[in-house]
Design a protein around this motif. Structure first.
Motif, mmCIF file in Angstrom:
data_model
loop_
_atom_site.group_PDB
_atom_site.id
_atom_site.type_symbol
_atom_site.label_atom_id
_atom_site.label_comp_id
_atom_site.label_asym_id
_atom_site.label_seq_id
_atom_site.Cartn_x
_atom_site.Cartn_y
_atom_site.Cartn_z
ATOM 1 N N ARG A 187 0.831 -1.203 0.000
ATOM 2 C CA ARG A 187 0.000 0.000 0.000
ATOM 3 C C ARG A 187 0.870 1.259 0.000
ATOM 4 N NH1 ARG A 187 -4.437 -0.312 4.536
ATOM 5 N NH2 ARG A 187 -4.601 -2.339 3.507
ATOM 6 N N ILE A 188 1.915 1.237 0.809
ATOM 7 C CA ILE A 188 2.837 2.375 0.878
ATOM 8 C C ILE A 188 3.525 2.584 -0.465
ATOM 9 C CG2 ILE A 188 4.975 3.237 1.907
ATOM 10 C CD1 ILE A 188 2.649 3.360 3.845
ATOM 11 N N GLU A 189 4.055 1.513 -1.036
ATOM 12 C CA GLU A 189 4.798 1.623 -2.292
ATOM 13 C C GLU A 189 3.895 2.069 -3.436
ATOM 14 O OE1 GLU A 189 6.569 -2.221 -2.577
ATOM 15 O OE2 GLU A 189 8.140 -1.763 -1.094
ATOM 16 N N THR A 190 2.655 1.626 -3.426
ATOM 17 C CA THR A 190 1.710 2.059 -4.457
ATOM 18 C C THR A 190 1.443 3.553 -4.348
ATOM 19 O OG1 THR A 190 0.619 -0.101 -4.574
ATOM 20 C CG2 THR A 190 -0.642 1.793 -5.351
ATOM 21 N N LYS A 191 1.264 4.031 -3.120
ATOM 22 C CA LYS A 191 1.012 5.454 -2.915
ATOM 23 C C LYS A 191 2.222 6.289 -3.347
ATOM 24 C CE LYS A 191 -2.100 7.098 -1.241
ATOM 25 N NZ LYS A 191 -3.333 7.665 -1.854
ATOM 26 N N LEU A 192 3.418 5.825 -3.021
ATOM 27 C CA LEU A 192 4.631 6.531 -3.433
ATOM 28 C C LEU A 192 4.725 6.607 -4.954
ATOM 29 C CD1 LEU A 192 7.188 4.997 -0.886
ATOM 30 C CD2 LEU A 192 6.360 7.357 -0.917
ATOM 31 N N ASP A 193 4.428 5.495 -5.617
ATOM 32 C CA ASP A 193 4.471 5.471 -7.084
ATOM 33 C C ASP A 193 3.418 6.398 -7.679
ATOM 34 O OD1 ASP A 193 6.563 3.693 -7.153
ATOM 35 O OD2 ASP A 193 5.305 1.912 -7.415
ATOM 36 N N ASP A 194 2.225 6.373 -7.118
ATOM 37 C CA ASP A 194 1.140 7.226 -7.630
ATOM 38 C C ASP A 194 1.511 8.708 -7.546
ATOM 39 O OD1 ASP A 194 -0.385 5.008 -8.166
ATOM 40 O OD2 ASP A 194 -1.658 5.194 -6.394
ATOM 41 N N LEU A 195 2.214 9.071 -6.480
ATOM 42 C CA LEU A 195 2.591 10.473 -6.278
ATOM 43 C C LEU A 195 3.923 10.821 -6.947
ATOM 44 C CD1 LEU A 195 1.643 10.893 -2.499
ATOM 45 C CD2 LEU A 195 0.306 11.573 -4.506
ATOM 46 N N GLY A 196 4.604 9.820 -7.487
ATOM 47 C CA GLY A 196 5.902 10.081 -8.100
ATOM 48 C C GLY A 196 6.956 10.465 -7.075
ATOM 49 N N ILE A 197 6.818 9.951 -5.858
ATOM 50 C CA ILE A 197 7.731 10.310 -4.772
ATOM 51 C C ILE A 197 8.869 9.294 -4.674
ATOM 52 C CG2 ILE A 197 7.958 10.395 -2.251
ATOM 53 C CD1 ILE A 197 5.235 11.712 -2.150
ATOM 54 N N THR A 198 10.082 9.804 -4.603
ATOM 55 C CA THR A 198 11.251 8.973 -4.337
ATOM 56 C C THR A 198 11.581 9.094 -2.855
ATOM 57 O OG1 THR A 198 12.127 9.342 -6.558
ATOM 58 C CG2 THR A 198 13.672 8.563 -4.884
ATOM 59 N N PRO A 199 11.456 7.998 -2.096
ATOM 60 C CA PRO A 199 11.661 8.093 -0.648
ATOM 61 C C PRO A 199 13.122 7.951 -0.245
ATOM 62 C CG PRO A 199 10.949 5.893 -1.207
ATOM 63 C CD PRO A 199 10.978 6.671 -2.500
ATOM 64 N N GLU A 200 13.498 8.696 0.773
ATOM 65 C CA GLU A 200 14.776 8.506 1.454
ATOM 66 C C GLU A 200 14.445 8.142 2.891
ATOM 67 O OE1 GLU A 200 17.118 12.026 0.995
ATOM 68 O OE2 GLU A 200 17.706 11.538 -1.058
ATOM 69 N N TYR A 201 14.758 6.905 3.288
ATOM 70 C CA TYR A 201 14.360 6.403 4.603
ATOM 71 C C TYR A 201 15.440 6.707 5.649
ATOM 72 C CZ TYR A 201 11.023 3.798 1.757
ATOM 73 O OH TYR A 201 10.037 3.450 0.864
ATOM 74 N N ASN A 202 14.989 7.155 6.813
ATOM 75 C CA ASN A 202 15.925 7.527 7.872
ATOM 76 C C ASN A 202 15.380 7.054 9.220
ATOM 77 O OD1 ASN A 202 17.870 8.668 9.459
ATOM 78 N ND2 ASN A 202 17.384 10.786 8.967
ATOM 79 N N VAL A 203 16.066 6.091 9.831
ATOM 80 C CA VAL A 203 15.670 5.587 11.141
ATOM 81 C C VAL A 203 16.346 6.426 12.216
ATOM 82 C CG1 VAL A 203 15.629 3.598 12.691
ATOM 83 C CG2 VAL A 203 15.486 3.249 10.218
ATOM 84 N N VAL A 204 15.546 6.916 13.163
ATOM 85 C CA VAL A 204 16.086 7.727 14.261
ATOM 86 C C VAL A 204 15.637 7.130 15.592
ATOM 87 C CG1 VAL A 204 16.130 9.845 12.889
ATOM 88 C CG2 VAL A 204 14.090 9.287 14.256
ATOM 89 N N SER A 205 16.195 7.645 16.661
ATOM 90 C CA SER A 205 15.777 7.202 17.989
ATOM 91 C C SER A 205 14.385 7.746 18.296
ATOM 92 C CB SER A 205 16.764 7.697 19.050
ATOM 93 O OG SER A 205 16.722 9.111 19.136
#
Length: 220
Positions: free
Chosen positions: A173-191
């Motif tokens: 679901r997340i990946e489909t939404k990202l594709d629909d919006l043309g968004i390239t994600p940069e993932y960042n894990v924080v505390s």
């Protein structure tokens, strides 16, 4: 928004070579391409994003001018919490962005009852944030997604496998939404401490406190 430059370069002796750069911010790419143009030895200059969408110099300059009036330089924080006793989940997201030379912060939370684990709540919180991006009109740019859930962010980035069926559905679901919006994600894990705003929103949702707000930030 990040793009790469593609062009053909011709040496003074007539030899030609195709050139492809690394990805970079679109504004920087335009400056570099303009410098190439000044040599008088380049042709077929194109700009290509992560989705293989292409622009000419004229079209990209027009797009960059339009971008100033749209939300850009977007960072999305998210967090989800799950109450095992009540089976309720609290979702929270905070979005920082710029528009018309001003900086804004959007805060949103929600309480839901259809989830079964904390990891599902984390995925749902990110999805809530993406829905808010869609409402803002964010599209075709690189977005930084920040959370304290290693499971969600490492699964979405492909670093960790996703074997649970419910989490797989959320990832799709997340990946489909990202594709629909043309968004390239940069993932960042924080505390969790560095994700305090989203965490607080999720906790407030579990307490029945609903928050939806957008405010302009000080230029300082």
């Amino acid at each position: 928004m990040e793009v790469r430059i593609e062009l053909t370069y011709k040496t003074p002796k007539g030899a030609e070579i195709s050139f492809r750069s690394d990805y970079m911010r679109a504004a920087k790419a335009v400056l570099i391409a303009e410098d190439f143009e000044k040599t008088g030895r380049t042709k077929n200059i194109l700009f290509v994003d992560y989705h293989d969408t292409t622009w000419t110099m004229k079209d990209l300059k027009k797009l960059l001018k339009e971008v100033e009036t749209e939300p850009h330089n977007v960072t999305l924080y998210f967090d989800g919490g799950f109450d095992l006793e009540t089976k309720r989940s609290g979702l929270g997201c905070v979005i920082y962005y710029q528009q018309n030379n001003k900086k804004y912060r959007l805060r949103k939370n929600a309480e839901v009852e259809q989830l079964n684990t904390n990891n599902e709540a984390e995925y749902a919180a990110l999805h809530l944030g993406l829905q808010e991006l869609e409402q803002l009109g964010v599209h075709h740019q690189t977005i930084t997604l920040i959370g304290d859930s290693q499971v969600v962010l490492n699964q979405l980035s492909g670093d960790w496998p996703c074997v649970e069926e419910d989490l797989n559905k959320w990832a799709d679901r997340i990946e489909t939404k990202l594709d629909d919006l043309g968004i390239t994600p940069e993932y960042n894990v924080v505390s969790r401490k560095k994700n305090g705003e989203a965490d607080q929103l999720a906790s407030q949702a579990l307490k029945g406190v609903e928050i939806t707000s957008t405010m302009e930030l000080d230029k300082k």
